[in-house]
Design an enzyme around this catalytic site. Structure first.
Site, PDB file in Angstrom:
ATOM      1  N   ASN A 149       0.845  -1.201   0.000  1.00 56.70           N
ATOM      2  CA  ASN A 149       0.000   0.000   0.000  1.00 56.70           C
ATOM      3  C   ASN A 149       0.878   1.247   0.000  1.00 56.70           C
ATOM      4  OD1 ASN A 149      -2.656  -1.076  -0.007  1.00 56.70           O
ATOM      5  ND2 ASN A 149      -2.378  -1.740   2.092  1.00 56.70           N
ATOM      6  N   CYS A 170      -4.736  -7.353  -3.907  1.00 57.73           N
ATOM      7  CA  CYS A 170      -5.282  -7.128  -2.574  1.00 57.73           C
ATOM      8  C   CYS A 170      -6.262  -8.261  -2.267  1.00 57.73           C
ATOM      9  CB  CYS A 170      -5.987  -5.771  -2.523  1.00 57.73           C
ATOM     10  SG  CYS A 170      -6.605  -5.285  -0.894  1.00 57.73           S
ATOM     11  N   HIS A 171      -6.622  -8.434  -0.995  1.00 59.81           N
ATOM     12  CA  HIS A 171      -7.543  -9.512  -0.636  1.00 59.81           C
ATOM     13  C   HIS A 171      -8.879  -8.999  -0.105  1.00 59.81           C
ATOM     14  CE1 HIS A 171      -4.510  -9.160   2.814  1.00 59.81           C
ATOM     15  NE2 HIS A 171      -5.552  -8.420   3.145  1.00 59.81           N
ATOM     16  N   HIS A 201      -9.823  -0.799  -2.210  1.00 53.48           N
ATOM     17  CA  HIS A 201     -10.403  -0.453  -0.906  1.00 53.48           C
ATOM     18  C   HIS A 201     -11.697   0.348  -1.032  1.00 53.48           C
ATOM     19  CE1 HIS A 201      -6.370  -1.024   1.478  1.00 53.48           C
ATOM     20  NE2 HIS A 201      -6.837  -2.136   0.924  1.00 53.48           N
ATOM     21  N   TYR A 258     -12.123   6.632   4.370  1.00 58.20           N
ATOM     22  CA  TYR A 258     -12.126   7.005   2.962  1.00 58.20           C
ATOM     23  C   TYR A 258     -13.297   7.921   2.621  1.00 58.20           C
ATOM     24  CZ  TYR A 258      -9.182   2.825   2.730  1.00 58.20           C
ATOM     25  OH  TYR A 258      -8.208   1.883   2.945  1.00 58.20           O
TER      26      TYR A 258
END
Length: 488
Positions: A149, A170-171, A201, A258
């Site tokens: 990241n 990413c997971h 994300h 975010y």
């Protein structure tokens, strides 16, 4: 098959071990070479000992080397995997601590928001160094798999400026799908089919089918609200689901930072988060977790080494994308996953240059994205806010432009919801000065930033945040682990 995989930041011991065992679950890969590299000889020694033990215990011909000479590790590599944390926990602590002085309370701070933006400034010069080495000494057309990241910024820089074939991994999508399958009563996550798309994300489950049956908003809301655990841990995500009509991949804590709506006031933060685990919104939660994990691993290393003597179990192969991508590219066994790539028309209502995360298929011909996806308008609007910040942040990092960096910070959704322009300007100066050792591109800007800080009249406060927890000692961690084991 015989080829070379280089892992940069291999001192991330637990994650490197997972990637290693996943890859060796592919029968054709037993003869490959892993070249580990890190700036920490200590961590390299630990992870090499663990991987050597795995190779020996499973009777494999796999070769494992370790060196602090990154260029040597990359020589002849077909695949390069990055899981670096530039600046380590020292710089990360400033990503959380300094913004708190200006009222910005982050749970993770590694993607956007104040911490993520500065994290990108530290990463991008290093990413470009990686790309230079890859172009010069790795296999022709080597593929760079970035796990580090801030995902979108790192991948953006590697593709646009590093000129290397790059995919970001990413997971979050997998974890979100597991949650949805559970609340809907599925016996296995494989019963759930989905299209999930957006940016890293901030990816959205825009289509869901359970055993072929379409799942709508109302059914999904009811399922989450009825769940005895997620109804408490994912309050914010459920609220976004109700308002947007689709579920977000990202955890309660990540999603909260975010958006401009849920962490702008201390009383609102405590209303929307859950303190049962760091990932649900705790102030500086991931910093605390990372610190505890490092301390725990250092202390309990002999046990980790002993556990490496167990046989590799292909049934326990994780859902991290890397091993599945390599298997598809090398064997042509097709793999469907969600990948971070340059948009180029994949998502119709996001910019062409943005790094998006969306479904794709992998075979010998590479990663082939499913194009023509249109996000719901609210999802696209939320993604756009972050994309604009990411673009400015990447360009600032490339040019060492502190004025553009401040504008990127000003446009961040949470920063803009909490701080005034004067506060943002001072905060960026303070963060750049504090992290100057990892920001070579801002060397010429640091003296003037120091002068401005000396003359500034913007008031700050020492604040731990709305929901901060202390780092637990090894003894406390042992006691909690023993209690959980006894209860289970």
């Amino acid at each position: 098959m015989s080829f070379k995989i280089a892992i940069i930041g291999a001192g991330s011991v637990g994650f490197t071990k997972k990637l290693f065992t996943d890859i060796l679950c592919v029968p054709e890969f037993k003869d490959i070479e892993f070249a580990l590299t890190d700036i920490s000889e200590h961590n390299l020694g630990m992870i090499q000992a663990i991987l050597d033990r795995i190779v020996e215990a499973n009777g494999l011909p796999t070769k494992v080397t370790a060196t602090t000479d990154r260029r040597k590790a990359l020589e002849g590599a077909r695949y390069i995997i990055s899981c670096v944390r530039v600046g380590g926990l020292e710089a990360y602590a400033d990503d959380i601590r300094i913004p708190l002085k200006y009222g910005i309370d982050q749970c993770v701070g590694d993607t956007i928001c104040a911490g993520g933006i500065l994290y990108g400034q530290r990463n991008i010069p290093v990413i470009l160094d990686f790309c230079k080495d890859i172009r010069e000494v790795a296999e022709t057309d080597a593929k760079f798999l970035n796990y580090a990241n801030p995902m979108a910024m790192n991948t953006w820089a590697a593709i646009e400026y590093g000129k290397v074939d790059t995919v970001g991994l990413c997971h979050g999508v997998q974890h979100g799908a597991e949650q949805i399958a559970e609340v809907l009563g599925a016996k296995s996550p494989r019963e759930l089919d989905y299209v999930c798309s957006g940016i890293n994300h901030q990816t959205w489950f825009i289509e869901l089918r359970l055993n072929g049956r379409a799942i709508g908003k109302e059914e999904l809301v009811a399922a989450f609200e009825a769940h005895p655990v997620y109804s408490k841990q994912e309050k914010l995500r459920i609220d976004v689901l109700k308002r947007f009509g689709v579920y977000s991949t990202e955890s309660n804590g990540h999603l909260s930072e975010y958006l401009p709506w849920y962490r702008k006031r201390p009383d609102e933060i405590t209303r929307w988060i859950d303190m049962s685990d760091w990932i649900h919104g705790e102030t500086g939660g991931y910093l605390r977790y990372s610190t505890e994990t490092r301390n725990w691993f250092e202390t309990e290393y002999p046990q980790f080494l002993e556990a490496a003597s167990k046989p590799i179990d292909p049934a326990k192969r994780s859902n991290e994308h890397a091993s599945h991508i390599l298997e598809a590219l090398e064997t042509n066994r097709v793999y469907r996953g969600h990948f971070n790539v340059k948009n180029n028309g994949v998502i119709t209502n996001l910019p062409q240059d943005a790094i998006i995360e969306s479904p794709g298929f992998v075979d010998r011909f590479g990663i082939n994205m499913a194009a023509g996806i249109t996000l719901p308008e609210a999802c696209a609007a939320t993604c756009m806010s972050s994309i604009n910040v990411q673009r400015m942040s990447v360009h600032a990092a490339i040019a060492g432009d502190i004025d553009l960096l401040k504008l990127a910070m000003l446009h961040d959704p949470l920063v803009g919801a909490v701080s005034t322009p004067e506060e943002v300007w001072q905060m960026v100066d303070e963060m750049v000065v504090a992290q100057a050792a990892w920001l070579p591109q801002y060397a010429d800007a640091v003296p003037a930033a120091k002068e401005r800080l000396a003359k500034s009249k913007v008031k700050t406060r020492e604040w731990a945040g709305a929901a901060r927890r202390n780092v637990r000692s090894i003894d406390e961690l042992r006691a909690e682990k023993a209690a959980l084991k006894q209860a289970g």
